[in-house]
Design a protein around this motif. Structure first.
Motif, mmCIF file in Angstrom:
data_model
loop_
_atom_site.group_PDB
_atom_site.id
_atom_site.type_symbol
_atom_site.label_atom_id
_atom_site.label_comp_id
_atom_site.label_asym_id
_atom_site.label_seq_id
_atom_site.Cartn_x
_atom_site.Cartn_y
_atom_site.Cartn_z
ATOM 1 N N ILE A 84 0.827 -1.210 0.000
ATOM 2 C CA ILE A 84 0.000 0.000 0.000
ATOM 3 C C ILE A 84 0.859 1.257 0.000
ATOM 4 C CG2 ILE A 84 -1.611 1.372 1.372
ATOM 5 C CD1 ILE A 84 -2.939 -1.204 2.249
ATOM 6 N N GLN A 85 1.816 1.299 0.900
ATOM 7 C CA GLN A 85 2.673 2.481 0.998
ATOM 8 C C GLN A 85 4.092 2.050 1.337
ATOM 9 O OE1 GLN A 85 1.031 5.584 3.400
ATOM 10 N NE2 GLN A 85 2.589 7.076 2.838
ATOM 11 N N PRO A 86 4.834 1.566 0.332
ATOM 12 C CA PRO A 86 6.212 1.123 0.569
ATOM 13 C C PRO A 86 7.068 2.273 1.101
ATOM 14 C CG PRO A 86 5.432 0.406 -1.591
ATOM 15 C CD PRO A 86 4.420 1.382 -1.074
ATOM 16 N N VAL A 87 8.139 1.918 1.778
ATOM 17 C CA VAL A 87 9.060 2.930 2.313
ATOM 18 C C VAL A 87 9.530 3.845 1.186
ATOM 19 C CG1 VAL A 87 11.272 3.305 3.441
ATOM 20 C CG2 VAL A 87 9.813 1.424 4.179
ATOM 21 N N GLY A 88 9.432 5.148 1.410
ATOM 22 C CA GLY A 88 9.867 6.116 0.406
ATOM 23 C C GLY A 88 8.751 6.689 -0.432
ATOM 24 N N THR A 89 7.549 6.116 -0.334
ATOM 25 C CA THR A 89 6.419 6.642 -1.100
ATOM 26 C C THR A 89 5.603 7.587 -0.228
ATOM 27 O OG1 THR A 89 4.985 4.783 -0.496
ATOM 28 C CG2 THR A 89 6.308 4.562 -2.499
ATOM 29 N N THR A 90 4.851 8.461 -0.872
ATOM 30 C CA THR A 90 4.092 9.477 -0.162
ATOM 31 C C THR A 90 2.615 9.138 -0.058
ATOM 32 O OG1 THR A 90 5.633 11.178 -0.932
ATOM 33 C CG2 THR A 90 3.512 11.930 -0.073
ATOM 34 N N PHE A 91 2.050 8.614 -1.141
ATOM 35 C CA PHE A 91 0.619 8.369 -1.168
ATOM 36 C C PHE A 91 0.311 6.876 -1.242
ATOM 37 C CE2 PHE A 91 1.282 12.583 -3.091
ATOM 38 C CZ PHE A 91 0.487 13.345 -2.251
ATOM 39 N N PRO A 92 -0.794 6.455 -0.626
ATOM 40 C CA PRO A 92 -1.181 5.048 -0.665
ATOM 41 C C PRO A 92 -1.456 4.583 -2.093
ATOM 42 C CG PRO A 92 -2.390 6.220 1.048
ATOM 43 C CD PRO A 92 -1.696 7.257 0.219
ATOM 44 N N ARG A 93 -1.093 3.334 -2.363
ATOM 45 C CA ARG A 93 -1.320 2.739 -3.676
ATOM 46 C C ARG A 93 -2.404 1.679 -3.576
ATOM 47 N NH1 ARG A 93 4.997 1.361 -5.278
ATOM 48 N NH2 ARG A 93 5.768 3.526 -5.377
ATOM 49 N N ARG A 94 -2.937 1.304 -4.723
ATOM 50 C CA ARG A 94 -3.865 0.166 -4.761
ATOM 51 C C ARG A 94 -3.072 -1.114 -4.570
ATOM 52 N NH1 ARG A 94 -9.136 0.699 -7.909
ATOM 53 N NH2 ARG A 94 -9.515 2.946 -7.979
ATOM 54 N N ALA A 95 -3.651 -2.043 -3.842
ATOM 55 C CA ALA A 95 -2.969 -3.309 -3.596
ATOM 56 C C ALA A 95 -4.016 -4.361 -3.250
ATOM 57 C CB ALA A 95 -1.964 -3.164 -2.459
ATOM 58 N N ASP A 96 -3.673 -5.619 -3.493
ATOM 59 C CA ASP A 96 -4.545 -6.723 -3.090
ATOM 60 C C ASP A 96 -4.316 -6.992 -1.614
ATOM 61 O OD1 ASP A 96 -5.584 -7.092 -5.662
ATOM 62 O OD2 ASP A 96 -3.929 -8.399 -6.243
ATOM 63 N N VAL A 97 -5.282 -6.592 -0.815
ATOM 64 C CA VAL A 97 -5.160 -6.686 0.636
ATOM 65 C C VAL A 97 -6.164 -7.697 1.177
ATOM 66 C CG1 VAL A 97 -5.451 -5.431 2.816
ATOM 67 C CG2 VAL A 97 -4.330 -4.324 0.873
ATOM 68 N N THR A 98 -5.684 -8.540 2.067
ATOM 69 C CA THR A 98 -6.558 -9.484 2.761
ATOM 70 C C THR A 98 -6.383 -9.305 4.262
ATOM 71 O OG1 THR A 98 -6.438 -11.120 0.972
ATOM 72 C CG2 THR A 98 -7.153 -11.909 3.129
ATOM 73 N N VAL A 99 -7.503 -9.264 4.971
ATOM 74 C CA VAL A 99 -7.498 -9.152 6.431
ATOM 75 C C VAL A 99 -8.294 -10.321 6.983
ATOM 76 C CG1 VAL A 99 -7.948 -7.673 8.417
ATOM 77 C CG2 VAL A 99 -7.507 -6.638 6.181
ATOM 78 N N ARG A 100 -7.635 -11.178 7.728
ATOM 79 C CA ARG A 100 -8.304 -12.354 8.308
ATOM 80 C C ARG A 100 -8.327 -12.237 9.834
ATOM 81 N NH1 ARG A 100 -4.984 -14.846 4.224
ATOM 82 N NH2 ARG A 100 -6.295 -15.676 2.544
ATOM 83 N N PHE A 101 -9.516 -12.285 10.396
ATOM 84 C CA PHE A 101 -9.695 -12.247 11.846
ATOM 85 C C PHE A 101 -9.984 -13.661 12.340
ATOM 86 C CE2 PHE A 101 -10.964 -8.084 10.234
ATOM 87 C CZ PHE A 101 -10.291 -7.216 11.080
ATOM 88 N N GLY A 102 -9.165 -14.135 13.260
ATOM 89 C CA GLY A 102 -9.349 -15.471 13.805
ATOM 90 C C GLY A 102 -10.344 -15.486 14.951
ATOM 91 N N GLU A 103 -10.651 -16.678 15.412
ATOM 92 C CA GLU A 103 -11.562 -16.818 16.541
ATOM 93 C C GLU A 103 -10.903 -16.293 17.815
ATOM 94 O OE1 GLU A 103 -12.936 -20.784 16.903
ATOM 95 O OE2 GLU A 103 -13.851 -20.834 14.900
ATOM 96 N N PRO A 104 -11.700 -15.687 18.703
ATOM 97 C CA PRO A 104 -11.139 -15.137 19.950
ATOM 98 C C PRO A 104 -10.458 -16.211 20.793
ATOM 99 C CG PRO A 104 -13.367 -14.322 19.576
ATOM 100 C CD PRO A 104 -13.140 -15.418 18.571
ATOM 101 N N LEU A 105 -9.328 -15.844 21.365
ATOM 102 C CA LEU A 105 -8.587 -16.730 22.254
ATOM 103 C C LEU A 105 -8.822 -16.278 23.690
ATOM 104 C CD1 LEU A 105 -5.210 -16.675 20.267
ATOM 105 C CD2 LEU A 105 -7.004 -18.433 20.141
ATOM 106 N N GLN A 106 -9.201 -17.204 24.548
ATOM 107 C CA GLN A 106 -9.491 -16.890 25.941
ATOM 108 C C GLN A 106 -8.412 -17.479 26.844
ATOM 109 O OE1 GLN A 106 -11.970 -15.030 27.034
ATOM 110 N NE2 GLN A 106 -13.509 -14.985 25.405
#
Length: 221
Positions: free
Chosen positions: A155-177
């Motif tokens: 999204i924003q590699p070191v040295g860049t100023t503005f966010p780029r388009r990228a294939d992003v995945t966010v996975r939330f796991g089950e809560p751990l107790q």
């Protein structure tokens, strides 16, 4: 400020990045929760708050909140708007102060975001977790939701100023107790074991190879 920013930016971010979000139902709708994620990019602290339907508090360098003039006000407003709280990372007692702040956030029944690796991975590997996350879980009794991020380093590699388009995945796991699970276990051992459990779950979600060592923050020039 948070309500204004959160009402505007998440829909824009979803249209721009079109991220793949999995397991969002694993985030409790209320009550204290620790959101523990791998760390690939500065953008991680935007991606998670943007796509979680409740406020997630992250810590940020105090420098971002102390600027002057119009630019300083805009930067401060931005970080406050995405739910960040300032901490002096150069203070010798910063680690303890960070844990105290986190416990205050959890004590208010809010969500606190943390990167157990301590600093972002520069080679894509998952580094050994530091035990602060376990201290929070064992002290507060709050559940831990592991998170695996992929693609955010583009999204924003070191040295860049503005966010780029990228294939992003966010996975939330089950809560751990962990409440009452380690009663009677020496504190140091309990924190290490809990941290390793959390990191193993993060690895399953992110697919990163383990580095097997701690990640050190590079010295600033």
């Amino acid at each position: 400020m948070y309500e204004v920013v959160h009402a505007v930016l998440p829909p824009v971010a979803k249209l721009y990045w079109r991220p793949r979000i999995e397991g969002l139902e694993n985030i409790p709708s209320s009550g204290p929760v620790i959101v523990a994620s791998n760390h690939l990019s500065f953008a991680d602290s935007m991606v998670i708050p943007f796509f979680v339907p409740r406020k997630v508090v992250f810590l940020a360098k105090e420098d971002y909140f102390t600027g002057t003039g119009i630019k300083g006000a805009l930067v401060r407003g931005w970080f406050e708007g995405i739910g960040m709280v300032p901490v002096d990372r150069d203070d010798t007692k910063a680690a303890l102060a960070s844990l105290d702040i986190a416990l205050e956030v959890l004590g208010r029944g809010e969500a606190f975001g943390i990167y157990p690796e301590g600093t972002r991975s520069r080679d894509g590997r998952l580094y050994r977790g530091r035990t602060g996350v376990a201290h929070l879980a064992l002290t507060s009794g709050a559940p831990v939701v592991p998170v695996g991020l992929t693609g955010t380093e583009k999204i924003q590699p070191v040295g860049t100023t503005f966010p780029r388009r990228a294939d992003v995945t966010v996975r939330f796991g089950e809560p751990l107790q962990f409440r009452d699970t380690y009663d009677g276990v020496p504190a140091g051992r309990a924190r290490r074991e809990v941290t390793d459990v959390i990191m193993n779950e993060i690895q399953k979600l992110s697919g990163q190879p383990f580095a097997g060592v701690y990640n050190e923050r590079p010295a600033e020039a």
